[in-house]
Design a protein around this motif. Sequence first.
Motif, short mmCIF file in Angstrom:
data_model
loop_
_atom_site.label_atom_id
_atom_site.label_comp_id
_atom_site.label_asym_id
_atom_site.label_seq_id
_atom_site.Cartn_x
_atom_site.Cartn_y
_atom_site.Cartn_z
N ASN A 1 48.79 54.97 60.47
CA ASN A 1 49.46 55.13 59.23
C ASN A 1 48.53 54.67 58.08
O ASN A 1 48.95 54.67 56.91
CB ASN A 1 50.66 54.55 58.98
CG ASN A 1 50.86 53.05 59.16
OD1 ASN A 1 50.11 52.33 59.70
ND2 ASN A 1 51.95 52.47 58.57
N GLY B 1 47.06 62.18 54.38
CA GLY B 1 48.39 61.57 53.87
C GLY B 1 49.62 62.28 54.25
O GLY B 1 50.71 62.12 54.61
N LEU C 1 49.99 62.95 57.81
CA LEU C 1 50.92 61.57 58.55
C LEU C 1 52.37 61.72 58.12
O LEU C 1 53.26 61.44 59.03
CB LEU C 1 50.27 60.50 57.77
CG LEU C 1 49.01 59.95 58.35
CD1 LEU C 1 48.66 58.74 57.37
CD2 LEU C 1 48.92 59.62 59.81
N ILE D 1 52.60 54.97 54.24
CA ILE D 1 51.24 55.25 54.45
C ILE D 1 50.76 53.85 53.85
O ILE D 1 51.08 53.53 52.77
CB ILE D 1 50.66 56.20 53.45
CG1 ILE D 1 51.35 57.83 54.17
CG2 ILE D 1 49.24 56.42 53.51
CD1 ILE D 1 51.04 58.91 53.29
#
Length: 100
Positions: A19, A36, A39, A48
């Motif tokens: 992350n 991001g 993720l 994040i």
Amino acid sequence: MDRYQRVEKPRAEQPIQENEIRITSHGRMRNHITYGMTLLEEKGSSEIVFKAMGGAINKTVMHVIASYVVYEAMLTPFHQEASTDPEDKTVTQAQQEGEL
């Protein structure tokens, strides 16, 4: 500053977590925002972490602000917590004894 020299502090290399987004001075903002989003949406991360060193710290602040705006618009329940952790500090040492 001629009387001082920079002292290199040994650091242990830490592996990049899943992350974590490391910002460099050469990276593009859209790549970091896209990663991001990947993720958050596909990999199911709940947070994040942006990391940077040196001259990239100013760039990281802009990346975090831009990322927040994009993520807030695309993801409905979104919350941001920001903190800084200055791990690396510059240490100088006098070249001659008795100088401060």
